[in-house]
Design an enzyme around this catalytic site. Structure first.
Site, PDB file in Angstrom:
ATOM      1  N   HIS A 136      -7.508  -5.382  -0.567  1.00  0.00           N
ATOM      2  CA  HIS A 136      -6.217  -4.504  -0.314  1.00  0.00           C
ATOM      3  C   HIS A 136      -5.528  -5.263   1.148  1.00  0.00           C
ATOM      4  CE1 HIS A 136      -3.647  -1.151  -0.727  1.00  0.00           C
ATOM      5  NE2 HIS A 136      -3.736  -0.650   0.594  1.00  0.00           N
TER       6      HIS A 136
ATOM      7  N   SER B  75       0.955  -1.075  -0.167  1.00  0.00           N
ATOM      8  CA  SER B  75      -0.007   0.130  -0.126  1.00  0.00           C
ATOM      9  C   SER B  75       0.845   1.266  -0.035  1.00  0.00           C
ATOM     10  CB  SER B  75      -0.965   0.059   1.118  1.00  0.00           C
ATOM     11  OG  SER B  75      -1.882   1.028   1.264  1.00  0.00           O
TER      12      SER B  75
END
Length: 435
Positions: A403, A198
């Site tokens: 994610h 990320s």
């Protein structure tokens, strides 16, 4: 008794208000402004302070490692602009205790997270443990402002004196270079491999604008869910970006300096984006912003995750991504005035980050249901990166992979960590910088 009744009344007002104003996305923006006029302060959530919590789930990273029978070290480094960062180390494994000439790997967490991300899972699933058992010297960094890096040589995170005036620009310019330099200094090695998730990928790519000398010390960088272009982001961050100038009106709801979203904002985002999620998930901002994959969620791990995350961030860091949703470009943060931009960026002004400058050998891993790094955005990013090693562009073959699955999914070891370890081995046996 009166205090209890008053508390129940305020809770009812807060809940009933958000139920009314956040029943659909079309009306939510104007209705939130009206609600802000009535309830400018509605209570604050908070970042995790481990010392305030007492259950076994809240051990700091080094103590988690010790509790699992692993060696642990904590090191600190001071950045050029005075932030004091903690780095956690697993020098060798629990079963693989050979310390002879271990190659070094550095792991960098994402938005609102910490070094604990890599070890809150069990040793058979957590990436930190798997790397140590595979023969690596494992170092796990912490960005400025999180649980382990709330310190500065003179600024105070609990005051409005400038501690929180940063975004991932500074993480790429200062935090990653300082940590990598420290790791190589302690280990005596000349190079290492990098694993970022990320925002750990965002700042790493941005770092090439500032510190090509550090980038040259990375044999191979593994980008888990790379975030650069975000024009197709499905996270509520994209909805926040759509507030435009109205965002300034309710900015207090996000937290002044430190990102501490108000209860009304949390409830509103949960109402708009969390339909169908497991009970309790939407009380945590990390799941609201990043999404949730029911099929891959390890529910026995959920309480531990909740106690470690969110681990702290600046409001401006979140808004930096929101700016990029609007611009659909990979640039530095616009602080809103020439004066502020000069203070933060220098005479060049707001920098534009060129992915063509990211010359480090790369391995990329992405999912098909990622709220922050949509497949369309990842493929745009990939098209501009000049040095993805042949055979190291990996789409996770699980349709709902999200994610946070890169960290805590039941099958993260199968779908992500096994190819990571395979790619690491290739570039240690044959330096991928020379290809």
């Amino acid at each position: 008794m009166m205090r209890v009744l008053l508390g129940l009344f305020l809770l009812f007002v807060s809940r009933s208000t958000t139920d009314a104003i956040c029943d659909n996305r079309e009306n939510a923006i104007q209705d939130m402004i009206a609600a802000y006029d009535r309830y400018p302060t509605s209570g604050r959530s908070s970042s995790i302070r481990l010392e305030d919590l007492g259950t076994r789930h809240n051990l700091p990273t080094d103590e988690i490692l010790v509790s699992e029978g692993y060696p642990a070290e904590t090191h600190h480094v001071t950045t050029e602009d005075g932030y004091i960062l903690a780095i956690h180390r697993i020098p060798y494994g629990k079963t693989n205790t050979d310390t002879t000439d271990r190659p070094v790997v550095f792991l960098q967490h994402g938005l609102l997270c910490s070094s604990a991300d890599w070890v809150v899972s069990t040793p058979s699933k957590g990436l930190g443990y798997l790397l140590a058992e595979a023969g690596y010297d494992v170092w796990m960094g912490n960005y400025r402002g999180n649980t382990y890096s709330r310190n500065h040589t003179f600024l105070n995170p609990d005051k409005t004196d400038g501690f929180w005036d940063f975004t991932w620009d500074e993480m790429g310019k200062y935090d990653i270079p300082a940590q990598i330099t420290k790791v190589l200094e302690v280990t005596g090695k000349d190079d290492l491999q990098y694993i970022g998730h990320s925002m750990g990928t965002t700042a790493f790519m941005a770092m090439h604008h500032y510190r090509k000398d550090i980038a040259e010390k990375v044999r191979l960088a593994h980008l888990l869910s790379p975030v650069a272009y975000v024009g197709h982001m499905e996270s509520p961050i994209a909805w926040i970006a759509g507030l435009g100038p109205l965002l300034d009106t309710i900015l207090d709801w996000f937290g002044v300096g430190e990102f501490l979203p108000s209860n009304l904002l949390m409830d509103c985002l949960a109402s708009l984006f969390c339909q169908g999620f497991t009970d309790g998930i939407c009380t945590n901002i990390i799941f609201i912003l990043c999404g949730f994959d029911e099929k891959q969620m390890n529910h026995t791990l959920l309480e531990t995750i909740m106690h470690h995350t969110p681990a702290g961030a600046s409001t401006n860091t979140l808004l930096h991504y929101a700016q990029e949703v609007v611009s659909n470009d990979f640039t530095g943060y616009d602080w809103g005035s020439d004066r502020e931009n000069f203070f933060h960026h220098g005479a060049e002004g707001v920098p534009k980050y060129r992915l063509e400058d990211v010359t480090t050998p790369l391995a990329v891993y992405y999912g098909q249901n990622d709220w922050l790094a949509s497949a369309k955005d990842v493929l745009l990013t990939v098209s501009k990166l000049p040095n993805i090693v042949e055979g190291m562009l990996n789409m996770v073959e699980f349709p709902s992979w999200n994610h946070l699955d890169f960290l805590w999914a039941i099958d993260a070891d199968k779908y992500v960590y096994e190819p990571v370890l395979q790619n690491m081995k290739i570039c240690w046996e044959n330096d991928c910088r020379n290809q």
